[in-house]
Design a protein around this motif. Structure first.
Motif, PDB file in Angstrom:
ATOM      1  N   ALA A  61       0.825  -1.209   0.000  1.00 47.13           N
ATOM      2  CA  ALA A  61       0.000   0.000   0.000  1.00 47.13           C
ATOM      3  C   ALA A  61       0.860   1.260   0.000  1.00 47.13           C
ATOM      4  O   ALA A  61       0.464   2.278  -0.577  1.00 47.13           O
ATOM      5  N   GLN A  62       2.022   1.217   0.621  1.00 48.11           N
ATOM      6  CA  GLN A  62       2.885   2.396   0.704  1.00 48.11           C
ATOM      7  C   GLN A  62       3.835   2.522  -0.486  1.00 48.11           C
ATOM      8  O   GLN A  62       4.509   3.539  -0.633  1.00 48.11           O
ATOM      9  N   ALA A  63       3.886   1.533  -1.329  1.00 51.77           N
ATOM     10  CA  ALA A  63       4.810   1.541  -2.471  1.00 51.77           C
ATOM     11  C   ALA A  63       4.576   2.711  -3.438  1.00 51.77           C
ATOM     12  O   ALA A  63       5.555   3.258  -3.956  1.00 51.77           O
ATOM     13  N   PRO A  64       3.336   3.141  -3.711  1.00 51.71           N
ATOM     14  CA  PRO A  64       3.174   4.269  -4.640  1.00 51.71           C
ATOM     15  C   PRO A  64       3.780   5.577  -4.141  1.00 51.71           C
ATOM     16  O   PRO A  64       4.034   6.479  -4.933  1.00 51.71           O
ATOM     17  N   PHE A  65       4.039   5.694  -2.837  1.00 53.66           N
ATOM     18  CA  PHE A  65       4.651   6.929  -2.321  1.00 53.66           C
ATOM     19  C   PHE A  65       6.048   7.120  -2.910  1.00 53.66           C
ATOM     20  O   PHE A  65       6.411   8.231  -3.289  1.00 53.66           O
ATOM     21  N   LYS A  66       6.822   6.052  -3.010  1.00 56.32           N
ATOM     22  CA  LYS A  66       8.153   6.141  -3.609  1.00 56.32           C
ATOM     23  C   LYS A  66       8.043   6.551  -5.071  1.00 56.32           C
ATOM     24  O   LYS A  66       8.849   7.338  -5.568  1.00 56.32           O
ATOM     25  N   ASN A  67       7.041   6.007  -5.745  1.00 58.84           N
ATOM     26  CA  ASN A  67       6.818   6.351  -7.144  1.00 58.84           C
ATOM     27  C   ASN A  67       6.432   7.825  -7.279  1.00 58.84           C
ATOM     28  O   ASN A  67       6.831   8.483  -8.232  1.00 58.84           O
ATOM     29  N   LEU A  68       5.646   8.334  -6.323  1.00 62.17           N
ATOM     30  CA  LEU A  68       5.247   9.745  -6.349  1.00 62.17           C
ATOM     31  C   LEU A  68       6.471  10.654  -6.268  1.00 62.17           C
ATOM     32  O   LEU A  68       6.570  11.637  -7.018  1.00 62.17           O
ATOM     33  N   LEU A  69       7.368  10.357  -5.346  1.00 60.23           N
ATOM     34  CA  LEU A  69       8.560  11.194  -5.195  1.00 60.23           C
ATOM     35  C   LEU A  69       9.427  11.156  -6.448  1.00 60.23           C
ATOM     36  O   LEU A  69       9.900  12.195  -6.919  1.00 60.23           O
ATOM     37  N   MET A  70       9.611   9.977  -7.001  1.00 56.52           N
ATOM     38  CA  MET A  70      10.444   9.857  -8.201  1.00 56.52           C
ATOM     39  C   MET A  70       9.785  10.556  -9.388  1.00 56.52           C
ATOM     40  O   MET A  70      10.457  11.262 -10.153  1.00 56.52           O
ATOM     41  N   MET A  71       8.491  10.374  -9.543  1.00 57.15           N
ATOM     42  CA  MET A  71       7.803  10.993 -10.669  1.00 57.15           C
ATOM     43  C   MET A  71       7.795  12.514 -10.523  1.00 57.15           C
ATOM     44  O   MET A  71       7.963  13.242 -11.515  1.00 57.15           O
ATOM     45  N   GLY A  72       7.615  13.011  -9.308  1.00 59.89           N
ATOM     46  CA  GLY A  72       7.667  14.460  -9.087  1.00 59.89           C
ATOM     47  C   GLY A  72       9.033  15.033  -9.442  1.00 59.89           C
ATOM     48  O   GLY A  72       9.134  16.098 -10.061  1.00 59.89           O
ATOM     49  N   PHE A  73      10.092  14.339  -9.055  1.00 59.55           N
ATOM     50  CA  PHE A  73      11.445  14.788  -9.398  1.00 59.55           C
ATOM     51  C   PHE A  73      11.654  14.769 -10.910  1.00 59.55           C
ATOM     52  O   PHE A  73      12.225  15.710 -11.475  1.00 59.55           O
ATOM     53  N   MET A  74      11.180  13.731 -11.565  1.00 58.74           N
ATOM     54  CA  MET A  74      11.345  13.648 -13.015  1.00 58.74           C
ATOM     55  C   MET A  74      10.568  14.748 -13.734  1.00 58.74           C
ATOM     56  O   MET A  74      11.050  15.333 -14.712  1.00 58.74           O
ATOM     57  N   MET A  75       9.371  15.066 -13.228  1.00 52.71           N
ATOM     58  CA  MET A  75       8.593  16.139 -13.849  1.00 52.71           C
ATOM     59  C   MET A  75       9.252  17.493 -13.621  1.00 52.71           C
ATOM     60  O   MET A  75       9.219  18.361 -14.498  1.00 52.71           O
ATOM     61  N   TRP A  76       9.845  17.672 -12.455  1.00 51.81           N
ATOM     62  CA  TRP A  76      10.544  18.922 -12.189  1.00 51.81           C
ATOM     63  C   TRP A  76      11.751  19.062 -13.120  1.00 51.81           C
ATOM     64  O   TRP A  76      12.021  20.139 -13.633  1.00 51.81           O
ATOM     65  N   MET A  77      12.476  17.955 -13.321  1.00 52.48           N
ATOM     66  CA  MET A  77      13.637  17.991 -14.203  1.00 52.48           C
ATOM     67  C   MET A  77      13.241  18.180 -15.673  1.00 52.48           C
ATOM     68  O   MET A  77      14.037  18.702 -16.455  1.00 52.48           O
ATOM     69  N   ALA A  78      12.034  17.771 -16.042  1.00 56.83           N
ATOM     70  CA  ALA A  78      11.601  17.898 -17.437  1.00 56.83           C
ATOM     71  C   ALA A  78      11.316  19.345 -17.813  1.00 56.83           C
ATOM     72  O   ALA A  78      11.348  19.704 -18.982  1.00 56.83           O
TER      73      ALA A  78
END
Length: 173
Positions: A61-78
């Motif tokens: 259940a907590q696994a998507p939180f890690k994905n959220l942080l990574m995706m947010g960083f990738m969107m910021w870098m884009a």
């Protein structure tokens, strides 16, 4: 020797009598207590298994939180300009939560048990994936790809006026 057997071991001192199948229990041993121990061990094993399943369900259940942080960083870098990389990252950020929300039942299927309550982990999983979906929609809005004004839908209306304009660099005088 007992007829019908190829071999037998006699534990008695009297070697002339045939071997008896009824061997007395050793001192301090009770068959009733061993049966109770077996039931206690099986109950403890089932409790440990249900505890393990509950723990693993919370981890999933907590696994998507890690994905959220990574995706947010990738969107910021884009960045905020529309180009192939930023559009690919944005649609990936939208697609992953949608596909995860469609398969909530399959994700938690291995942890189903009558002793394990899966409602709270499922709700957390859904909430985190909805947060990821909101992050993707926010990125679509910052890229200007969401139709947010009436002029985006009707071509006869004038486009909305820019409220703010910023430019980079220091002016050289």
């Amino acid at each position: 020797m007992v007829a019908g057997r190829k071999w037998a071991v006699c534990l008695t001192d009297n070697s002339t009598s045939p071997c008896s199948l009824d061997v007395p229990d050793p001192p301090g041993f009770s068959r009733a207590s061993s049966e109770q121990d077996d039931s206690t061990l099986s109950r403890q094993k089932k409790e440990a298994e249900s505890t393990w399943k509950a723990q693993k369900a919370w981890e999933v259940a907590q696994a998507p939180f890690k994905n959220l942080l990574m995706m947010g960083f990738m969107m910021w870098m884009a960045g905020s300009t529309v180009h192939l990389f930023s559009i690919g990252i944005t649609f990936s950020a939208l697609w992953q939560p949608i596909s995860a929300l469609q398969g909530v039942g399959k994700v938690f299927e291995p942890y189903k048990d009558r002793k394990v309550d899966l409602l709270a982990p499922k709700l957390l999983f859904i909430a985190l994936n909805l947060g990821g979906l909101a992050l993707g929609v926010w990125k679509l809005n910052t890229l200007g790809l969401l139709p947010t004004h009436a002029s985006d839908w009707v071509s006869s209306l004038p486009p909305s006026q820019e409220v703010e304009y910023s430019g980079g660099g220091i002016p050289l005088y």
